[in-house]
Design an enzyme around this catalytic site. Sequence first.
Site, PDB file in Angstrom:
ATOM      1  N   ARG A 187       7.708   4.097   4.098  1.00 11.04           N
ATOM      2  CA  ARG A 187       9.097   4.495   3.938  1.00 11.04           C
ATOM      3  C   ARG A 187       9.367   5.424   2.783  1.00 11.04           C
ATOM      4  O   ARG A 187       9.969   6.474   2.937  1.00 11.04           O
ATOM      5  CB  ARG A 187       9.982   3.278   3.618  1.00 11.04           C
ATOM      6  CG  ARG A 187      10.734   2.669   4.678  1.00 11.04           C
ATOM      7  CD  ARG A 187      10.743   1.177   4.423  1.00 11.04           C
ATOM      8  NE  ARG A 187       9.397   0.689   4.369  1.00 11.04           N
ATOM      9  CZ  ARG A 187       8.679   0.425   5.461  1.00 11.04           C
ATOM     10  NH1 ARG A 187       9.200   0.574   6.636  1.00 11.04           N
ATOM     11  NH2 ARG A 187       7.444   0.002   5.370  1.00 11.04           N
ATOM     12  N   THR A 188       8.925   5.003   1.594  1.00 11.77           N
ATOM     13  CA  THR A 188       9.341   5.730   0.399  1.00 11.77           C
ATOM     14  C   THR A 188       8.799   7.157   0.426  1.00 11.77           C
ATOM     15  O   THR A 188       9.523   8.111   0.158  1.00 11.77           O
ATOM     16  CB  THR A 188       8.912   4.963  -0.869  1.00 11.77           C
ATOM     17  OG1 THR A 188       9.420   3.637  -0.763  1.00 11.77           O
ATOM     18  CG2 THR A 188       9.447   5.604  -2.124  1.00 11.77           C
ATOM     19  N   LYS A 241     -13.454  11.354  -9.158  1.00 11.84           N
ATOM     20  CA  LYS A 241     -14.484  11.918 -10.052  1.00 11.84           C
ATOM     21  C   LYS A 241     -14.327  11.409 -11.471  1.00 11.84           C
ATOM     22  O   LYS A 241     -15.084  11.790 -12.359  1.00 11.84           O
ATOM     23  CB  LYS A 241     -14.374  13.448 -10.074  1.00 11.84           C
ATOM     24  CG  LYS A 241     -14.566  14.129  -8.752  1.00 11.84           C
ATOM     25  CD  LYS A 241     -14.457  15.644  -8.954  1.00 11.84           C
ATOM     26  CE  LYS A 241     -14.388  16.397  -7.647  1.00 11.84           C
ATOM     27  NZ  LYS A 241     -13.965  17.786  -7.861  1.00 11.84           N
ATOM     28  N   ARG A 269       4.407   6.586  -7.466  1.00  6.75           N
ATOM     29  CA  ARG A 269       4.291   5.151  -7.169  1.00  6.75           C
ATOM     30  C   ARG A 269       2.967   4.674  -7.730  1.00  6.75           C
ATOM     31  O   ARG A 269       1.938   5.326  -7.546  1.00  6.75           O
ATOM     32  CB  ARG A 269       4.363   4.898  -5.665  1.00  6.75           C
ATOM     33  CG  ARG A 269       3.947   3.467  -5.313  1.00  6.75           C
ATOM     34  CD  ARG A 269       4.245   3.104  -3.902  1.00  6.75           C
ATOM     35  NE  ARG A 269       5.682   2.927  -3.697  1.00  6.75           N
ATOM     36  CZ  ARG A 269       6.199   2.285  -2.647  1.00  6.75           C
ATOM     37  NH1 ARG A 269       5.421   1.788  -1.716  1.00  6.75           N
ATOM     38  NH2 ARG A 269       7.505   2.164  -2.525  1.00  6.75           N
ATOM     39  N   HIS A 320      12.096  -0.452  -8.756  1.00  4.10           N
ATOM     40  CA  HIS A 320      12.023   0.535  -7.682  1.00  4.10           C
ATOM     41  C   HIS A 320      13.420   1.140  -7.614  1.00  4.10           C
ATOM     42  O   HIS A 320      14.209   0.825  -6.723  1.00  4.10           O
ATOM     43  CB  HIS A 320      11.644  -0.182  -6.382  1.00  4.10           C
ATOM     44  CG  HIS A 320      11.273   0.710  -5.242  1.00  4.10           C
ATOM     45  ND1 HIS A 320      11.480   2.073  -5.242  1.00  4.10           N
ATOM     46  CD2 HIS A 320      10.699   0.418  -4.045  1.00  4.10           C
ATOM     47  CE1 HIS A 320      11.062   2.573  -4.091  1.00  4.10           C
ATOM     48  NE2 HIS A 320      10.573   1.593  -3.358  1.00  4.10           N
TER      49      HIS A 320
HETATM   50  C1  NCD Z   1       9.234  -2.103  -1.176  1.00  5.21           C
HETATM   51  C2  NCD Z   1       8.275  -1.815  -2.316  1.00  5.21           C
HETATM   52  O1  NCD Z   1       7.365  -1.017  -2.162  1.00  5.21           O
HETATM   53  O2  NCD Z   1       8.516  -2.370  -3.376  1.00  5.21           O
HETATM   54  N1  NCD Z   1       9.063  -1.226  -0.103  1.00  5.21           N
HETATM   55  C3  NCD Z   1       9.812  -0.083  -0.081  1.00  5.21           C
HETATM   56  O3  NCD Z   1       9.587   0.833  -0.836  1.00  5.21           O
HETATM   57  N2  NCD Z   1      10.834  -0.027   0.780  1.00  5.21           N
HETATM   58  C4  NCD Z   1       9.268  -3.509  -0.764  1.00  5.21           C
HETATM   59  C5  NCD Z   1       8.008  -4.201  -0.336  1.00  5.21           C
HETATM   60  O4  NCD Z   1       6.923  -3.631  -0.337  1.00  5.21           O
HETATM   61  O5  NCD Z   1       8.115  -5.383   0.029  1.00  5.21           O
END
Ligand code: NCD
Length: 313
Positions: free
Chosen positions: A58-59, A87, A108, A136
């Site tokens: 999703r993100t 590397k 991320r 997040h």
């Molecule tokens: C969430 C995350 O990555 O923290 N997912 C997301 O980005 N929508 C929630 C999850 O992984 O449960």
Amino acid sequence: MANPFYKRDVLSLKDFKREDLELLFSTTDKLTEMKYRERVSLGEGRILGIMFFEPSTRTRLSFESAMASIGGTSVGFSETKTTSIEKGESFADTVRIVEANSDVVVLRHPMEGSARFASEISLKPIVSGGTGTEEHPTQAMLDLYTIYKEKGRIDGLRICIVGDLKYGRTVYSLIYALSKYDVKVDLVSPPILKIRREATYNLEKIAGKDKSIEITERESLKSVLHEVDVVYVTRIQRERFPDEQEYEKVRGSYYLDAELAGMMKSDAIVMHPLPRLDEIRPDLDATPHARYFKQVQYGRNVRAALLSLILNS
Ligand code: NCD
């Protein structure tokens, strides 16, 4: 109002005021209505750098789609196997390479503090796409926007957050965001997945002088289901448990299905940051309460608005 997002890092919801969030929401509304030509002029010729050290569907899709929708493009990686990290290149150097090739970077990473560290190295704004169990922030922005669109307001609502409150980073950003509103929040979880104290400690400081959020911790979802306006369900973050036995203790310990949803107010909504496993049963999808897929749609526009505010004064 000056644009508080311009060239700014987005690392924590603690750093943004209620009026900042409101500007983001009104910009999202405007952007959603905008004609194609105007919309693509906001990010034309701009590049989003993607640095994803953890799995994501999703993100990453949402950010790439958001950037494309304002006329920009994305470069980067979503797994480290194909990069020079293999590397032995350091995190700091990797940040330098990605930021040198882009105008704004989304990161991320499994470690807490990694986005803040990256922001100290990078000259370009860093947007956290989720760091460890910490936060997040853009998920909370789209969560709040979903509540505002679907309920017409945020003040005065009663919101239940259920699930893995210990390791779920979306929950922390969401609480920091909600602390700026006049809401009642019920935190429901098994005892070993209770919220970490850092979320509720010093909330006055995060919320600002007119803090009016009221938080109650519970173990039973059924006891509040009939009273709440929003149920925000989260997945058990199995990958963040120190060992499998701890996970086994809570596996399958809560869920919501169409029958339970029958106890809710007729206009109450169910949200989830996704991915879901078994905590929201598929039979809930067809009920009028389900909003988790709508959330994804809103998410793209909120991220497009955020990127356009970061990129344009
Ligand atoms: C969430 C995350 O990555 O923290 N997912 C997301 O980005 N929508 C929630 C999850 O992984 O449960």
